[in-house]
Design an enzyme around this catalytic site. Structure first.
Site, PDB file in Angstrom:
ATOM      1  N   ASP A   1     -19.325 -26.997  -3.745  1.00  0.00           N
ATOM      2  CA  ASP A   1     -18.165 -26.145  -4.051  1.00  0.00           C
ATOM      3  C   ASP A   1     -17.309 -26.798  -5.134  1.00  0.00           C
ATOM      4  OD1 ASP A   1     -17.003 -28.180  -2.471  1.00  0.00           O
ATOM      5  OD2 ASP A   1     -17.048 -26.921  -0.686  1.00  0.00           O
TER       6      ASP A   1
ATOM      7  N   ASN B   1     -10.942 -25.522  10.473  1.00  0.00           N
ATOM      8  CA  ASN B   1     -11.059 -24.153  11.002  1.00  0.00           C
ATOM      9  C   ASN B   1     -12.517 -23.697  11.088  1.00  0.00           C
ATOM     10  OD1 ASN B   1     -11.731 -23.769   8.364  1.00  0.00           O
ATOM     11  ND2 ASN B   1     -10.010 -22.434   7.845  1.00  0.00           N
TER      12      ASN B   1
ATOM     13  N   HIS C   1     -14.805 -24.120   8.629  1.00  0.00           N
ATOM     14  CA  HIS C   1     -15.468 -23.765   7.367  1.00  0.00           C
ATOM     15  C   HIS C   1     -16.539 -24.796   7.009  1.00  0.00           C
ATOM     16  CE1 HIS C   1     -11.982 -25.972   5.170  1.00  0.00           C
ATOM     17  NE2 HIS C   1     -13.061 -26.693   4.925  1.00  0.00           N
TER      18      HIS C   1
HETATM   19  C1  F6R Z   1     -15.601 -29.896   0.425  1.00  0.00           C
HETATM   20  C2  F6R Z   1     -16.139 -29.101   1.515  1.00  0.00           C
HETATM   21  C3  F6R Z   1     -15.299 -28.843   2.710  1.00  0.00           C
HETATM   22  C4  F6R Z   1     -14.995 -30.141   3.457  1.00  0.00           C
HETATM   23  C5  F6R Z   1     -14.120 -29.865   4.673  1.00  0.00           C
HETATM   24  C6  F6R Z   1     -13.807 -31.130   5.446  1.00  0.00           C
HETATM   25  O1  F6R Z   1     -16.561 -30.013  -0.607  1.00  0.00           O
HETATM   26  O2  F6R Z   1     -17.244 -28.644   1.454  1.00  0.00           O
HETATM   27  O3  F6R Z   1     -15.970 -27.957   3.576  1.00  0.00           O
HETATM   28  O4  F6R Z   1     -16.207 -30.726   3.842  1.00  0.00           O
HETATM   29  O5  F6R Z   1     -12.940 -29.255   4.271  1.00  0.00           O
HETATM   30  O6  F6R Z   1     -13.007 -31.949   4.647  1.00  0.00           O
HETATM   31  P1  F6R Z   1     -12.703 -33.437   5.079  1.00  0.00           P
HETATM   32  O7  F6R Z   1     -13.986 -34.155   5.065  1.00  0.00           O
HETATM   33  O8  F6R Z   1     -11.756 -33.934   4.013  1.00  0.00           O
HETATM   34  O9  F6R Z   1     -12.088 -33.368   6.433  1.00  0.00           O
END
Ligand code: F6R
Length: 255
Positions: free
Chosen positions: A68, A135, A137
């Site tokens: 992303d 959440n 994602h």
């Molecule tokens: C970012 C991504 C997001 C993160 C998620 C968790 O490239 O794909 O899905 O993996 O927001 O973020 P952290 O690891 O910072 O808790």
């Protein structure tokens, strides 16, 4: 479903993740690996840098693809810049071996379509690494993202925008992003979900044992036909019951 659940102590977590990447690269040195940004993979990327720096391991043959990207962000806040600094440059992965996610709103629909086509035409992703959003994602597929979604532009929820702003100490709050879709992610030949910290314990439990639905996009990983492994540290795993996971059909090599 072929889902393997692995729990590691915090100190052993990065080595366990590297071991899984190494297994793919040993079989196929030019494998295509999908990389997320964020706090979760940092120990893993640190360990990859350490190995590459000590010249114990050459990663320059692998092909990388971005999961992303923020849209219309200044270069210093782009996922591209972050991944280049954390992973691509230290591992000496040439820019020509990296599939970059579109980063501008102008023409984003066509650019995402082109990204998706080029990824498929190049043979797709061999190992897609993922983090888990608070959440549920994965990538930036926020709750409400359907199973059939492909690479596209999305609007981040307030909560995700806030979590990302905190990462940049408030200097940058992303609102829009481009992300691989759920269907794009599920097409990878192997998927690794990386989870660390007690703050993710509740959502990990929901993703693995709650309802499979767009309200928790990570729950769709349970529908993948490719092998999926979930690597959690003990803090993230603290709300999971190995017996419950066992009865759900997971492979749980967990003491
Ligand atoms: C970012 C991504 C997001 C993160 C998620 C968790 O490239 O794909 O899905 O993996 O927001 O973020 P952290 O690891 O910072 O808790």
């Amino acid at each position: 479903m072929s889902l393997q659940f692995v729990v590691a102590d915090s100190e052993a977590w990065a080595a366990a993740a590297v071991a899984r990447i190494e297994r793919v690269l040993t079989a196929q040195p030019a494998a295509c690996v999908g990389f997320p940004t964020g706090r979760t993979p940092q120990p893993l990327y640190g360990e990859l840098r350490r190995r590459a720096g000590a010249a114990r391991r050459k990663y320059s043959e692998l092909r990388a693809v971005m999961l992303d990207e923020y849209l219309d962000a200044e270069a210093r806040f782009q996922s591209w810049t972050w991944l280049k600094m954390e992973v691509f440059d230290p591992l000496r992965i040439d820019g020509r071996r990296i599939r970059r996610m579109p980063q501008r709103s102008a023409g984003i629909g066509a650019a995402c379509g082109q990204f998706e086509r080029a990824l498929q035409e190049s043979g797709g992703c061999d190992l897609q690494l993922l983090g888990l959003g608070a959440n549920g994602h994965i990538g930036f597929n926020e709750p409400g993202s359907a199973a059939g979604t492909r690479t596209r532009a999305v609007t981040l929820t307030e909560a995700t925008a806030g979590a990302n702003a905190a990462y940049w100490q408030g200097a940058f709050t992303p609102r829009r992003a481009a992300t691989m879709g759920i269907a794009t992610i599920l097409q990878a030949r192997e998927i690794g979900l990386l989870v660390r910290g007690v703050a993710k314990a509740g959502i990990l439990r929901r993703a693995l044992s709650g309802e499979i639905s767009a309200e928790c996009p990570a729950s769709f990983l349970r529908t993948a036909s490719a092998p999926v492994w979930v690597l959690a540290d003990r803090e993230a795993a603290c709300r999971l019951d190995p017996k419950v996971l066992g009865t759900l059909g997971y492979n749980v090599p967990w003491p």
